[in-house]
Enzyme design. Structure first.
Site, PDB file in Angstrom:
ATOM      1  N   SER A 303       0.808  -1.209   0.000  1.00 59.88           N
ATOM      2  CA  SER A 303       0.000   0.000   0.000  1.00 59.88           C
ATOM      3  C   SER A 303       0.856   1.281   0.000  1.00 59.88           C
ATOM      4  CB  SER A 303      -0.955  -0.041   1.201  1.00 59.88           C
ATOM      5  OG  SER A 303      -1.906   0.974   1.140  1.00 59.88           O
ATOM      6  N   ASP A 314       9.788   5.594 -10.230  1.00 57.72           N
ATOM      7  CA  ASP A 314       9.288   6.206 -11.466  1.00 57.72           C
ATOM      8  C   ASP A 314      10.016   7.497 -11.822  1.00 57.72           C
ATOM      9  OD1 ASP A 314       7.540   4.159 -11.818  1.00 57.72           O
ATOM     10  OD2 ASP A 314       5.708   5.371 -11.752  1.00 57.72           O
ATOM     11  N   LYS A 328      -0.593  -4.233  -3.290  1.00 56.02           N
ATOM     12  CA  LYS A 328      -1.880  -3.681  -2.859  1.00 56.02           C
ATOM     13  C   LYS A 328      -1.995  -2.250  -3.370  1.00 56.02           C
ATOM     14  CE  LYS A 328      -4.791  -2.453   1.096  1.00 56.02           C
ATOM     15  NZ  LYS A 328      -5.006  -1.055   0.671  1.00 56.02           N
TER      16      LYS A 328
END
Length: 547
Positions: A303, A314, A328
């Protein structure tokens, strides 16, 4: 003509009321048709017509007596099984403990304990907390609470006895083995913090280490305190450990990401069928936007941990090291119900800056979804190279260097570090995780707490404390009673025996310096931490993300 005005009003009044009444009926009719299709969630939850009717019939007519509340909970759980694995019902009795973890505090006396042979032994005392003020020490054993014996009591029962209203008092009878005497003391309960930053320290002259165990309401504040302290000690590069971090508050994760990633960059966005796209941006000058960064993750990182690691990956801000994360990527909204319980309903998905969803598939049922860890261990994903290939996921590209990353199955690290395996790995893990090992070390500390109190810093402990041959003889004898085969193999292998000694030192370090001491000790032989240090210090870092 003023005299005629009241008469005109009397003529038009009935007509006006009639028009309003007709309009009201028409609007009401249309509104009723609309609301019959758009019934609010609160009304739907309150009504539950068929469910309530069935439970009432069972309660009234069934051959045996039944618990209506249990039936209701089972029914709700059955309904939610048809949804995703992270939509859950939280009974009212569990709400307090769930809330405490995320809010970051509870009301108690400020000790950690371990049940050692049916006796409660205090393994840590919160500095400047209620118990410390009352003179309670690590190694003390609790015999009575408010004149009631707690020998043989369960963890849940003792917690309920020690916690209570802020300012209320609890009377304790304690045995101090190192002095062979019983003490009576009274402790006034206070607000006890639940720390989410387990450890923060300098690994070397330029490398800092911070470990976060969850993202709670206090995490960002704890992180900034740790970060500023490390920067003050000359930190130039950081190891951020998110292993076994199950997540928590999104805002805490994005606030920390904002300290690491440059301004005006997208950190994460959420979107769902009934919810608009919401972007979370880096909006301030962070304290550590420059400098080498390694983020450690594993199969227990979920999460909010994945959101933070995904944003770092990224934007090519740092190197992600470890094993593929939990996967998740669903957003839950909590709906409070009338009886004090709550429904945590999935309302949207998380997407990393490159647009990838990290949620792994759950369309084959909850059972297979929850068995993912065991399956990954069996197929070699955790002990070798990750078996999740390009065919199983969707390809995306990082924002700066346009490296290929994958979505749909957690965050796959830039550097994969599998579980260490050796000839005696299974036997070693059995001994390391055994309560017998912990019991023996705790008992040693309890009897020698006065001697151990001379160590006032981990550095002093690390340099001066020695595990004696007699300690190892005692430990071997204790373990051999239940693990004779494992002991014979491990004690014949120098490397495996070294891990046992490291665990002994780590348990003692935890009792002396809480979790900060524990991680300073175990990280010395942690292959993921050691791999991260090698990458931060070498040329491999620049080859992966630049800088």
């Amino acid at each position: 003509m003023p005299a005629d005005s009241p008469k005109r009003f009397n003529i038009w009044t009935p007509l006006t009321f009639s028009v309003i009444l007709i309009l009201g009926i028409l609007i009401g009719f249309q509104l009723n048709k609309y609301l019959s299709n758009k019934r609010p969630i609160s009304n739907a939850i309150e009504r539950n017509d068929r469910l309530e009717e069935i439970i009432d019939i069972v309660n009234a007519k069934y051959v045996d007596s039944v618990n209506a509340d249990s039936l209701y909970e089972d029914a709700v759980t059955g309904i939610l099984k048809h949804l995703d694995p992270h939509t859950v019902y939280i009974p009212a009795r569990d709400m307090a403990s769930v809330t405490e973890d995320l809010e970051g505090n509870f009301k108690g006396i400020g000790v950690e304990f371990y049940i050692l042979k049916d006796t409660l032994m205090i393994t840590s005392v919160l500095k400047n907390g209620p118990s410390a003020d009352a003179g309670i020490q690590t190694g003390d054993k609790i015999l009575k609470v408010n004149d009631s014996s707690v020998i043989g009591i369960t963890s849940e029962s003792i917690i309920s006895k020690l916690r209570g209203l802020e300012g209320s008092a609890v009377k304790l009878s304690l045995l101090r083995p190192s002095e062979n005497r019983v003490l009576e003391t009274q402790v006034k309960r206070g607000v006890i913090p639940i720390f989410s930053v387990d450890a923060s320290y300098m690994i070397d002259m330029v490398t800092g280490y911070i470990r976060i165990n969850r993202f709670s309401a206090t995490t960002y504040r704890e992180f900034m305190k740790a970060l500023n302290a490390l920067l003050g000690q000359g930190m130039k590069q950081l190891v951020l450990d998110l292993r076994q971090n199950p997540g928590g508050y999104l805002d805490a994760a994005t606030a920390i990401a904002d300290e690491l990633i440059g301004d005006n960059k997208l950190l994460v966005y959420t979107q769902g069928r009934a919810s608009d796209k919401e972007k979370y941006m880096a909006g301030q000058k962070g304290k550590f936007e420059k400098g080498r960064l390694a983020v450690l993750v594993d199969e227990g990182s979920a999460s909010a941990s994945e959101i933070l690691a995904g944003a770092v990956q990224d934007w090519d801000r740092g190197v992600v090291i470890g094993r593929r994360t939990y996967g998740k990527g669903l957003v839950q909204e909590q709906f409070e119900l009338g009886d004090g319980s709550a429904l945590r309903l999935t309302v949207a998905r998380y997407y990393t800056p490159s647009g990838r969803s990290i949620q792994r598939p759950y369309n084959k049922g909850r059972e297979l979804y929850e068995e993912d860890f065991e399956n990954r261990f069996r197929d070699g994903s955790l002990t070798g190279m990750d078996t999740l290939g390009p065919a199983d996921t969707i390809r995306y590209f990082t924002e700066e260097k346009h490296r290929i990353v994958y979505g749909g199955g957690g965050i796959k690290p830039d550097i994969v570090t599998p579980y260490e395996t050796s000839a005696y790995a299974s036997e070693l893990y059995e001994l390391l995780s055994s309560s017998t090992l912990s019991n023996t070390v705790y008992e040693y500390y309890s009897l020698h707490s006065k001697e151990m109190s001379v160590y006032t810093s981990f550095r002093q402990f690390d340099a001066s404390f020695t595990i004696t041959p007699q300690m190892m003889v005692t430990l071997k004898s204790s373990l051999s009673k239940d693990y004779a085969v494992q002991v014979s193999k491990v004690w014949s292998d120098a490397k495996s025996l070294g891990f046992i000694q490291q665990r002994v030192r780590a348990i003692l370090a935890r009792m002396l310096f809480r979790s900060n001491g524990y991680y300073q000790q175990v990280n010395k032989t942690d292959n993921v931490v050691l791999r991260a240090l090698g990458i931060l210090r070498g040329k491999e870092y620049a080859a992966i993300v630049g800088g």
